[in-house]
Design an enzyme around this catalytic site. Sequence first.
Site, mmCIF file in Angstrom:
data_model
loop_
_atom_site.group_PDB
_atom_site.id
_atom_site.type_symbol
_atom_site.label_atom_id
_atom_site.label_comp_id
_atom_site.label_asym_id
_atom_site.label_seq_id
_atom_site.Cartn_x
_atom_site.Cartn_y
_atom_site.Cartn_z
ATOM 1 N N ARG A 27 -6.874 -19.837 -47.613
ATOM 2 C CA ARG A 27 -5.896 -20.975 -48.537
ATOM 3 C C ARG A 27 -4.921 -21.301 -48.233
ATOM 4 O O ARG A 27 -4.576 -22.344 -48.274
ATOM 5 C CB ARG A 27 -5.976 -20.820 -50.147
ATOM 6 C CG ARG A 27 -7.525 -20.749 -50.306
ATOM 7 C CD ARG A 27 -7.273 -22.553 -52.057
ATOM 8 N NE ARG A 27 -6.508 -22.043 -53.172
ATOM 9 C CZ ARG A 27 -6.790 -21.776 -53.816
ATOM 10 N NH1 ARG A 27 -8.138 -22.129 -54.473
ATOM 11 N NH2 ARG A 27 -6.233 -21.927 -55.346
ATOM 12 N N ALA A 41 -21.794 -17.323 -35.063
ATOM 13 C CA ALA A 41 -22.528 -16.892 -36.284
ATOM 14 C C ALA A 41 -24.411 -17.113 -36.020
ATOM 15 O O ALA A 41 -25.030 -17.790 -36.065
ATOM 16 C CB ALA A 41 -22.225 -16.863 -37.763
ATOM 17 N N ASP A 70 -12.325 -26.996 -49.183
ATOM 18 C CA ASP A 70 -13.595 -27.424 -49.339
ATOM 19 C C ASP A 70 -14.425 -28.279 -48.855
ATOM 20 O O ASP A 70 -15.876 -28.666 -48.686
ATOM 21 C CB ASP A 70 -14.279 -27.784 -50.842
ATOM 22 C CG ASP A 70 -13.438 -26.348 -52.122
ATOM 23 O OD1 ASP A 70 -13.278 -24.887 -50.973
ATOM 24 O OD2 ASP A 70 -13.479 -26.610 -53.258
ATOM 25 N N GLY A 82 -6.719 -26.776 -55.896
ATOM 26 C CA GLY A 82 -6.507 -25.556 -55.312
ATOM 27 C C GLY A 82 -5.620 -25.688 -54.298
ATOM 28 O O GLY A 82 -5.640 -26.898 -53.794
ATOM 29 N N ARG A 89 -22.874 -2.987 -35.793
ATOM 30 C CA ARG A 89 -23.075 -3.256 -36.622
ATOM 31 C C ARG A 89 -23.292 -4.535 -37.663
ATOM 32 O O ARG A 89 -22.500 -5.509 -36.333
ATOM 33 C CB ARG A 89 -22.346 -2.388 -37.827
ATOM 34 C CG ARG A 89 -21.803 -1.204 -38.091
ATOM 35 C CD ARG A 89 -19.984 -0.838 -38.778
ATOM 36 N NE ARG A 89 -20.221 0.714 -38.749
ATOM 37 C CZ ARG A 89 -19.257 0.908 -39.719
ATOM 38 N NH1 ARG A 89 -18.258 -0.228 -38.958
ATOM 39 N NH2 ARG A 89 -18.736 2.161 -39.732
HETATM 40 O O1 F6P Z 1 -11.225 -25.431 -54.177
HETATM 41 C C1 F6P Z 1 -11.251 -24.419 -53.901
HETATM 42 C C2 F6P Z 1 -11.151 -23.030 -53.609
HETATM 43 O O2 F6P Z 1 -10.673 -22.458 -52.537
HETATM 44 C C3 F6P Z 1 -13.143 -23.197 -53.872
HETATM 45 O O3 F6P Z 1 -13.044 -23.071 -52.383
HETATM 46 C C4 F6P Z 1 -12.791 -21.845 -54.508
HETATM 47 O O4 F6P Z 1 -14.440 -21.689 -55.269
HETATM 48 C C5 F6P Z 1 -12.005 -21.884 -55.471
HETATM 49 O O5 F6P Z 1 -11.143 -23.340 -54.865
HETATM 50 C C6 F6P Z 1 -11.421 -20.498 -55.979
HETATM 51 O O6 F6P Z 1 -10.500 -21.108 -57.323
HETATM 52 P P1 F6P Z 1 -8.951 -20.740 -57.553
HETATM 53 O O7 F6P Z 1 -8.143 -20.329 -57.149
HETATM 54 O O8 F6P Z 1 -9.008 -20.860 -59.241
HETATM 55 O O9 F6P Z 1 -9.887 -18.706 -58.113
#
Ligand code: F6P
Length: 318
Positions: A251, A185, A127, A11, A161
């Site tokens: 991301r 939170a 992560d 990722g 809400r």
């Molecule tokens: O490892 C990074 C991450 O964004 C995780 O947090 C998430 O579970 C996963 O990758 C999602 O992966 P993809 O982009 O392949 O759906």
Amino acid sequence: MHRLAVLTSGGDASGMNAAIRAVVRTAIYMDMEVYGVRQGFAGLIEDNLVQMNAGSVADIIQRGGTILQTSRSDHFKTLEGRQKATRNLINRGIENLVVIGGEGSLRGAYHISRLGINVIGIPATIDNDIVFTRSIGFDTAVNTVLDAINRIRDTASSHGRNFIIEVMGRDCGEVALAAGVAGGAESILIPEIETDINAVIDKINQGSNRGKLHSIIIVAEGVYPPLELRDIIEKRTGHDTRITILGHTQRGGSPTAQDRILASCMGKAAVELIASPKHNQMVASDGKHIFSIPLQEVINGAKTLDLEMFEIARMLSI
Ligand code: F6P
């Protein structure tokens, strides 16, 4: 002369470009020949390499994603795939590989090191689940979540809400916990701590009894189905509850200063390791110092969450 290749894998994480830039520029500074591998390990198997110069990485320090692109390669998980990737490097006279990526990518890095390539890993994943170190991309992702929490609070309090905000993290609650603490939170549900629905409900009810207009519940992906959670909360509190799944917004985006600096320091350290007698290492940072850990120790280790942080969140959200 040292020859090295650099790739990004798994990722994408914001700051990967800053790390590529640091690797390429440090290598050139140290008179090494440097190649970029396109599309991660999949590209390595396909021999998809291009020689890089200082200009190849101009104007990318501020960009999210990865200019080299990335992949999750099933072929690389096979010995045959890894042997093919190794042969391609050897045929080009490249004896060093820098792998920028997350936990699975560092595992792949270790496997390829066993086939005779000197592999240096740079931890990069939103992560933050890699043992011994902070990861590039985590800070940016946490700030993205924080920005979303701030925005959601505006509308949540206007309407009175509750909001469930689902964040990424795979099997790790780091993003949820950090963003939850920073965003104030009311409840944070993470995989490392058993979910206590009664505590979530009590928190909401206590809050509304003293005039609180809304509650924010941060849920790490996979911990609790958001629709089910919403139904339980609405039924047991009588309050309108909405769901926001932040997904891949976490991301992307321009890396924070912290991620750019971490990536720059780690990229430089990775190339310095290539010039040193230390082989098959991961560059690591505790937030103050850059050091290195053997890849084997990294893949055999497991990250543990800072439980004190969870306690702080619980205490401060009364
Ligand atoms: O490892 C990074 C991450 O964004 C995780 O947090 C998430 O579970 C996963 O990758 C999602 O992966 P993809 O982009 O392949 O759906």
